[in-house]
Each structure stands twice: as structure tokens, then as C-alpha cells.
Design a protein around this motif. Structure first.
Motif, PDB file in Angstrom:
ATOM      1  N   ASP A 306       0.958  -1.259  -0.005  1.00 55.11           N
ATOM      2  CA  ASP A 306      -0.161   0.040   0.037  1.00 55.11           C
ATOM      3  C   ASP A 306       1.016   1.327  -0.017  1.00 55.11           C
ATOM      4  O   ASP A 306       0.492   2.403  -0.383  1.00 55.11           O
ATOM      5  CB  ASP A 306      -0.930   0.013   1.204  1.00 55.11           C
ATOM      6  N   VAL A 307       2.136   1.099   0.331  1.00 51.95           N
ATOM      7  CA  VAL A 307       3.155   2.232   0.475  1.00 51.95           C
ATOM      8  C   VAL A 307       2.281   3.454   1.045  1.00 51.95           C
ATOM      9  O   VAL A 307       1.941   3.323   2.523  1.00 51.95           O
ATOM     10  CB  VAL A 307       3.646   2.616  -0.852  1.00 51.95           C
ATOM     11  N   SER A 308       2.127   4.538   0.512  1.00 53.19           N
ATOM     12  CA  SER A 308       1.732   5.759   1.154  1.00 53.19           C
ATOM     13  C   SER A 308       0.252   5.983   0.746  1.00 53.19           C
ATOM     14  O   SER A 308      -0.259   7.077   0.860  1.00 53.19           O
ATOM     15  CB  SER A 308       2.476   7.135   0.786  1.00 53.19           C
ATOM     16  N   TYR A 309      -0.434   5.141   0.148  1.00 52.03           N
ATOM     17  CA  TYR A 309      -1.452   5.203  -0.479  1.00 52.03           C
ATOM     18  C   TYR A 309      -2.836   4.496  -0.138  1.00 52.03           C
ATOM     19  O   TYR A 309      -2.691   3.314   0.037  1.00 52.03           O
ATOM     20  CB  TYR A 309      -1.517   4.975  -1.977  1.00 52.03           C
ATOM     21  N   ILE A 342       7.304  -0.820  -7.303  1.00 48.61           N
ATOM     22  CA  ILE A 342       6.317  -1.202  -8.104  1.00 48.61           C
ATOM     23  C   ILE A 342       5.005  -0.491  -7.962  1.00 48.61           C
ATOM     24  O   ILE A 342       4.402  -0.174  -9.119  1.00 48.61           O
ATOM     25  CB  ILE A 342       6.024  -2.648  -7.887  1.00 48.61           C
ATOM     26  N   THR A 343       4.676   0.146  -6.742  1.00 48.33           N
ATOM     27  CA  THR A 343       3.364   0.754  -6.471  1.00 48.33           C
ATOM     28  C   THR A 343       3.645   1.823  -7.117  1.00 48.33           C
ATOM     29  O   THR A 343       2.707   2.791  -7.876  1.00 48.33           O
ATOM     30  CB  THR A 343       3.101   0.809  -5.027  1.00 48.33           C
ATOM     31  N   THR A 373      -4.810   0.158   7.713  1.00 48.00           N
ATOM     32  CA  THR A 373      -4.092  -0.481   6.357  1.00 48.00           C
ATOM     33  C   THR A 373      -4.811  -1.802   6.100  1.00 48.00           C
ATOM     34  O   THR A 373      -5.848  -2.103   6.757  1.00 48.00           O
ATOM     35  CB  THR A 373      -2.765  -0.780   7.075  1.00 48.00           C
ATOM     36  N   PRO A 374      -4.328  -2.204   4.872  1.00 37.91           N
ATOM     37  CA  PRO A 374      -5.274  -3.667   4.410  1.00 37.91           C
ATOM     38  C   PRO A 374      -5.015  -4.671   5.456  1.00 37.91           C
ATOM     39  O   PRO A 374      -5.818  -5.652   5.277  1.00 37.91           O
ATOM     40  CB  PRO A 374      -4.362  -3.878   2.996  1.00 37.91           C
TER      41      PRO A 374
END
Length: 798
Positions: A306-309, A342-343, A373-374
Motif C-alpha cells: 500500500d506504501v503511502s496510498y 512497483i506501487t 491498513t489492508p
């Protein structure tokens, strides 16, 4: 001061002991083969040679597991990669050992298939189990509601640790009770102690491991370092002499592995305004010939995709490929730099497809305030927004972006680009037991203090910060405090210094020990508040009060339940943002790093100077990962980039001409000591700002040439890749040649206008090419249809 003056003593600087011998490893030249025979006779007859150590000489265990993945110290009857350790030669000098190592006669029988790449592994279904996955929301339904669907993939190359001090071990056997003393450059002395004990078939209490300091490690001095120590210990015990093993750079790069190469495949659903509604991401890593740390690293990649998104519907799976390369290991960032790139790539491509500025799409999809988060962990991302906005302001992003547009209009062959990248980097070991730490603090009668803790000093400044913590807790000057070394005899059962928690957990353990000592001294200091520290300590000694205490920190309560897809695998997050500007030479593919501005959330920093240095160093290492460092292998699995002559780490000229690092003000972190944050790994990913600035510059030149601004640029963005992405008649010729070479035929082209042709020769192929050649990738039997301007002709392969 000892570092910069050259007085600091590293493992190989330690004086030689009488009778000390030297060990050189003998490695496999084959990627996958059976060992038919091993004959050391000629090697043993050479000058100065004492012995050749093989798997048969290991008195204890030669096979063992790190986490749950089986591996060997030395090959038994099979080798799994080029560089696999087969045996070792021990001699009186390094030169004699090297010469003899070449004379060990080993006969191999190749085993098929030889799998080297991720694509090979996918083809042969060669994976380490289990596959890790995370599913959040309803991805399939969300795709139906999206305005557009984007599909793509990106390759990310590996990275060599390239620490300044190569793998270094000294083993000293003692005459009593099977005792073994080890001096090593290792991040995990306890693991080394345990492995050596198992290999020798003795209890761990007979093995003491000492670490004074390490000349860089970055994750590469945990597993393989322990293997080499165990082999050296087997030799030392058998021959009954001290043994030293110091790898040369080429040997080190060949044997030890590095950062995992990744292949990312993605399908992204997005709206016309750039809002992401769904993403299905597949991650493949090249684990090498043993799982070692690879599956755990992939777990971290899956969790951090998910990084920052905020992606309301996210599916991610990760597979570790089993190949015939040396086992790849942990590396600063532990899977985050690959999955995060990649994200960011598909975020960047969505912006391009929507014809929107990349920063606008990033901002639109970025996490805000308190988020889930997920994997259902809650974080407060307020500081992510603060870092982003602060970096945008400090870098004058919008003004410079407009300036760059004007510059590019007037410069057809030199293009500039700019990129702004956010960072959310979660911190901690996901397994709770790895977050514990212990310490030992002695107060001597003269008031001086000796501190021992479980962390190793490898240039990141942990000893400096620990000294500050002890000084603050005891209320005495730093000059009173000394940290001698990290040793299993002082602090047992340590964890590896990794995952950015070294100061966090060891600092808490030291704090705990100091609090115990202050509590013991409190009756004396309260009776004599005007007394000095020395007076209190002296009085405590005469009153028979213990001036030594152990400290312990139980660690963070982290966990992850993969079946439920939820957990609390991290303790907190480090936030940041980086803005980088580059200049690309479209004729050569070379680029210059003009300026970088970084804003980093370090909490309430214990030592801002150390933290800024860590951010700078990590960022430059990230530049190396994403732009300059490229590992190349032969078709037989041999590493071709086996030294600084063939492998380009960043140099002083790669550092941005203007480099500004700021620490976010008024930041608190109640989860760590003194409200600080671990900063060692997070900054590396910000090096991707240079990668995306290069893509921005390339988009400009491609638009001028009528090409799509959505294109694949694999990492690292080397000059060759940058030049090819520029897209012109010359790159078309190279593309045509590559296609011809891939066909692996000799070819003759017949055309009635030879004046239009130019010849490009391959090693075994020849192809006549027109300067404005365009290839139709449509092969029929043994002919290839080619169009050059208005001319059409066929090439016959013979």
C-alpha cells in the motif's frame, strides 16, 4: 574521531597470533551439478598447506535451517549455484591458500535445468512455499466500476551490499573445555555463536563471539557471515590453530548474494480523475538457491504494498522463486524498496494515462490522518501529509516544475525532470520475539561506567546514541561512559541489529539497567544531594551496594495472522518526502543529479546529526539501487559484475549538487525511547525520487517525438536504458538488432537499394538495417517482414 583518523581497529586489523593460519574458500564454478569426486591431493602437497576442510570434517551439523529453510555450510554431493562453498583450504599465508585452492580437483556432472531468472522459475514452477497473499475489499467488483484498467509489469534488479569491510572472521581455539573464541564482523553474534556451536557439536556456552565494530553491513552480515565463521571454526578445531578468513571483494560478491531482484505485475482500476479504486499486484522475487530470509522478506513486501496510498480494494500476492544463484539476503529496507517502487510505478502510469501531473495523483490517493491498513493496523499519518507539504514548499516544487518546462522547450537533446515522492515506512520485526533486547551496565569505583548491549556498531551510530541514553539516565557526562564491544559473554541471546530497531530496543534495555542503578544509589544521593557522582559511587561501594545491573526490554507486541489477513506487524511508521531534479543527456543516456530536498519525520531525534547522516547515506544507496548498480550474470550463472570495475556504486559525482535534508519539527513518537524514531532504513526508498525524475525528463523528450509518455523503464535506470527510452531512429536500430539476436539465426537481407542500408554485426548474427528501420514483430516460419520507410522486404534466415 577514531573512524576519521584511521585509528579504528577492524577485524583484519587485529594483530596476528603465533601459529595463525589463513582459510580460503573453494567454490563451485557450476550453477547446478553433482559432485562426482573431490581430490585434494595436489593441493595438500603444495607449500604451506595444512589441510583441506570438507563437509566430512564437520563434527556436528553441516545441514541446518535459518527460519525454516534448509541450507548447508559446505556442499555434500550437490552444488546449487556458482559460488556454492564446496570446501576450504588452510595454509600458512593467504597466498599459499589461494594457490592451493585452485589445485583442488573436483569433477562435476551437470544437472538440468539451470534456473537463473524469475521468468525461468515461473516457467518451471520453481518456488519456495508458502505463497503469501493479502486481500482487502472486493477487487473484482471494484474493477467493474473503474473508468479505466491499467496493466503492466516492471523488473527491479538486485543490489550488492558492497560494504567497505568484506566478510571478516578470526577464530581462536582454546586448549581447555573445547572453548572457541570468535572475532567477527557480524550483525548477529548470537546467531553466529549458535551456528558455530551446532557445527562443532558443542554447547553455545563454549563459544564466545566478539564484535568491536563493523565496516558496513546493510543486512549482509548475518547469515553468510555465520556460515564462514562455522567453517573457520571447524578448521581451527581440527588443526588446533587460530584461523583467519578475510574474503576478497570478488569472492565476497560471488558467494554472499544481495538484494532480491523483483518482478512486479499489476492490474489497476482507476477513475478519469486519477483516483485509484482497485489494484491486483503480483510480486515475484529471485530468492536464489535457498529460502533463507527470502520468504520473510516477501511477507514484508506484501504487507507494505500500500506504501503511502489508500487503495480501497487491494489484492497482493508474493512468490519467492527458487533459482540457481547464491541465496539472496536481507538488505537495508527488507523488501520495501522493491514493492514500493512497483506501487509508485503504477501510480505514475495512472497519472500519465489521465494526462495529470504525477504529484497531483499521488496527493489525491495519499493516506490522510488516522488510517487503517489492508492488514487492519491503525496508523496516524498526519506527519506523512506534513512531510509532503513541507517538502513541496522547501523545494519550491511548483516554481521549479514550470522552469523545467521552459528549459525543455529550448533544449532538444538535454532534458530536465523533477519528481516528488512520499514515504511511509513501517518499523519493527513482525515476530515479537525478535524485538527483545538486553544490556549490562557496570559502574566502577572511580565513577566511570561501562555499558554493554546487544546491538552492533556498523557505522549507523548506535553506540553514540546508547552512550547519550546512559548519560541522560545517570545524569553524568558522556565522557564518563565507555562501550567496549558487543559480546555474547556480556549480553546473551541478542537479536540481530536490523529492522531499524537497534537503538529503540537496546536503548530501552540500557535505560532499564540505569534506572535500577539509580534506584540503588537514591538513598545515598538523597542524604548527600550536594555530593558528586564519584562520592555517591564510592559510598555505595563501601555500603556494599551492587554497582552492576542488567537491563531488559521485552519488546513490541507485534504479530501477523496470515490466515485472517490481519495483525499488528509493525510498531510505528517513519514518514518522509523527497523532491529530486535531474538532467538527462538524450544522446548518451547519462544523467546528473541537480538537487534533492528531503523532509524526514524522525520523531524527537536523539541525535539529529547522526539521523541526517543516515538519511543522506540511505538516499545515496537508493540512488545506486535505482540508477547505477546492475548485477549481470553469464548464461551459466557466473557473476560478471564481480568488483568495482564492473559494478558501479554511487560516487561523489552522483550526490546531488544541492542536497538539503530537514527533520520534521514538533514530531512525537510515544512508541519508542525518548519519543524518537529509528531512521536507518527508511531513507533508502527516497532515492526513487531520482528514478521518477528521470522518467519525467524522458516523458518530455518522448512527447516531442510523438511517443507515448506511458512507458516501461526497468530499474536500475542505467544510461543504456535511459538512452533506449528516449526513442529515436537510432534506438529503433538497436531494437531491431536485439530482435535479430534473439532469433539466434544467421541472416542475409536482400534489397534493391543498398544505399539506404547500414550494417550492424552481432557475435554470430548479421543484419542489414535501414537508418529509419521499423520492425513488425511478426515472425512467419523462417522469414521476418521488415518495413523501412516505403520499402518492404523480407529477410531469409539460413
Amino acid at each position: 574521531m577514531m573512524q576519521v583518523s584511521g585509528e579504528a581497529v577492524y577485524c583484519d586489523d587485529m594483530p596476528f597470533i603465533d601459529g595463525e593460519l589463513f582459510l580460503v574458500l573453494v567454490t563451485s564454478p557450476r550453477a547446478h551439478a553433482r559432485i562426482i569426486s573431490l581430490d585434494p591431493t595436489e593441493a595438500l602437497s603444495m607449500q604451506g598447506v595444512c589441510d583441506v576442510i570438507t563437509a566430512k570434517d564437520v563434527p556436528g551439523e553441516n545441514e541446518f535451517s535459518y527460519y525454516e529453510w534448509p541450507d548447508r555450510l559446505m556442499a555434500g554431493d550437490e552444488v546449487l549455484c556458482v559460488g556454492y562453498i564446496v570446501c576450504a583450504v588452510v595454509a600458512d599465508t593467504p597466498e599459499h591458500a589461494k594457490k592451493a585452492a585452485k589445485k583442488v580437483k573436483i569433477i562435476y556432472e551437470d544437472i538440468e535445468p539451470v534456473i537463473l531468472t524469475i521468468e525461468d522459475a515461473i516457467k518451471h514452477n520453481s518456488f519456495f512455499e508458502p505463497e503469501k497473499g493479502l486481500n482487502y475489499g472486493d477487487v473484482d467488483e471494484a474493477f467493474k466500476t473503474a473508468d479505466n484498467i491499467l496493466k503492466g509489469e516492471i523488473h527491479i534488479g538486485g543490489q550488492e551490499h558492497f560494504y567497505m569491510e568484506t566478510q571478516s572472521i578470526r577464530v581462536i581455539p582454546r586448549t581447555e573445555n573445547q572453548e572457541i573464541e570468535i572475532y567477527a564482523a557480524t550483525q548477529d553474534p548470537t546467531y553466529m555463536q549458535s551456528l558455530v556451536a551446532k557445527a562443532l557439536g558443542i554447547p553455545s556456552n563454549r563459544v564466545s563471539c566478539h564484535v568491536k565494530r563493523i565496516g558496513g553491513a546493510f543486512g549482509g552480515k548475518i547469515v553468510k557471515t555465520a556460515y564462514i565463521a562455522a567453517i573457520a571454526a571447524v578448521a581451527a578445531k581440527k588443526i588446533k590453530h587460530p584461523v583467519r578468513c578475510i574474503l576478497e571483494r570478488g569472492e565476497d560478491m560471488l558467494i554472499t548474494g544481495g538484494r532480491h531482484p523483483y518482478l512486479g505485475k499489476y492490474k489497476v482500476g482507476y477513475m478519469n480523475d486519477g483516483r485509484i479504486v482497485a489494484a491486483d499486484v503480483g510480486l515475484y522475487s529471485n530468492g536464489g538457491c535457498s529460502g533463507t530470509e527470502s520468504v520473510v522478506i516477501m511477507e514484508m513486501s506484501v504487507l507494505q504494498t500500500d506504501v503511502s496510498y489508500y487503495t480501497p480494494n487491494l489484492k497482493c500476492y508474493g512468490k519467492v522463486c527458487k533459482t540457481n544463484l547464491p541465496s539472496n539476503l536481507s538488505f537495508r529496507g527488507f523488501g520495501f524498496p522493491q514493492c514500493a517502487l512497483i506501487t509508485e510505478v503504477w501510480i505514475d502510469e495512472v497519472a500519465s494515462k489521465c494526462n495529470l501531473p504525477a504529484h497531483q495523483v499521488r496527493e489525491l490517493n495519499m493516506y490522510r490522518k488516522v488510517i487503517t491498513t489492508p492488514y487492519k493496523q491503525v496508523f496516524d499519518t498526519t506527519n506523512l501529509t506534513r512531510c509532503w507539504e513541507s517538502c513541496m514548499e522547501r523545494s519550491a516544487y511548483h516554481t521549479r516544475r514550470e522552469d523545467i518546462k521552459q528549459f525543455n522547450i529550448g533544449n532538444p537533446w538535454i532534458k530536465r525532470g523533477i519528481a516528488l515522492i512520499p514515504l511511509k515506512f513501517p518499523v519493527a520485526f513482525s515476530a515479537a520475539f525478535q524485538n527483545q533486547a538486553a544490556a549490562l551496565v557496570h559502574i566502577y569505583c572511580d565513577g566511570s561506567v561501562l555499558v554493554s548491549h546487544g546491538g552492533t556498531e556498523m557505522g549507523q551510530g548506535i553506540h553514540t546514541k546508547i552512550t547519550q541514553i546512559a548519560s541522560r539516565e545517570l545524569g553524568i557526562p558522556i565522557s564518563y561512559i565507555h562501550i567496549c564491544e558487543t559480546s555474547t559473554t556480556s549480553v546473551p541471546n541478542t537479536i540481530s541489529t536490523a529492522a531499524t530497531v537497534g537503538t529503540d530496543v537496546n536503548g530501552m534495555a540500557v535505560k532499564n539497567a540505569c534506572e535500577k542503578l539509580l534506584k540503588r544509589l537514591e538513598p545515598i544521593s538523597s542524604k548527600n544531594p550536594a555530593g558528586s557522582w564519584e562520592n555517591w559511587v564510592s559510598e555505595a561501594f563501601f555500603q556494599r551496594i551492587s554497582l552492576s545491573a542488567t537491563g531488559y526490554f521485552r519488546g513490541y507486541e507485534t504479530y501477523m495472522d496470515w490466515e485472517k489477513g490481519e495483525g499488528r506487524p509493525f510498531e510505528y511508521s517513519v514518514y518522509g518526502a523527497a523532491c529530486s531534479e535531474v538532467e538527462v543527456d538524450c544522446l548518451t543516456g547519462d544523467h546528473k543529479n541537480i538537487r534533492t530536498d528531503i523532509v524526514m519525520d524522525t520523531g524527537c531525534s536523539i541525535n539529529p546529526a547522526v539521523d541526517v547522516g543516515q538519511v543522506e547515506g540511505a538516499f545515496v544507496q537508493g540512488i545506486g539501487l535505482y540508477t547505477t548498480e546492475e548485477l549481470k550474470y553469464s548464461p551459466g550463472g557466473s557473476l560478471l559484475a564481480n568488483g568495482p570495475g564492473e559494478y558501479k556504486i554511487p560516487s561523489v559525482s552522483d550526490i546531488p549538487r544541492e542536497f538539503n535534508v530537514s527533520l520534521l519539527s514538533s514530531s512525537q513518537n510515544p512508541n519508542a525511547i525518548y519519543s524518537s524514531k529509528g531512521i536507518g532504513e527508511a531513507g533508502l526508498f527516497l532515492g526513487s525520487a531520482v528514478f521518477f525524475a528521470i522518467k519525467d525528463a524522458l516523458s518530455s523528450v518522448r512527447k516531442e517525438r510523438g511517443l507515448s509518455s506511458t512507458f516501461t523503464l526497468n530499474s536500475p535506470a542505467t544510461p543504456e536504458r535511459i538512452r533506449m527510452a528516449c526513442g529515436d531512429k537510432f534506438t529503433d536500430m538497436v531494437t531491431a538488432l536485439h530482435l535479430a539476436l534473439d532469433l539466434k539465426f544467421y541472416c542475409i537481407t536482400v534489397i534493391d537499394k543498398p544505399s539506404l542500408m547500414r550494417e550492424v554485426a552481432g557475435q554470430k548474427q548479421g543484419l542489414m538495417l535501414c537508418s529509419d528501420l521499423l520492425l513488425k514483430k511478426k515472425k512467419k516460419k523462417k522469414t521476418l517482414e521488415i518495413t523501412a520507410g516505403s520499402l518492404s522486404f523480407r529477410t531469409l534466415f539460413i
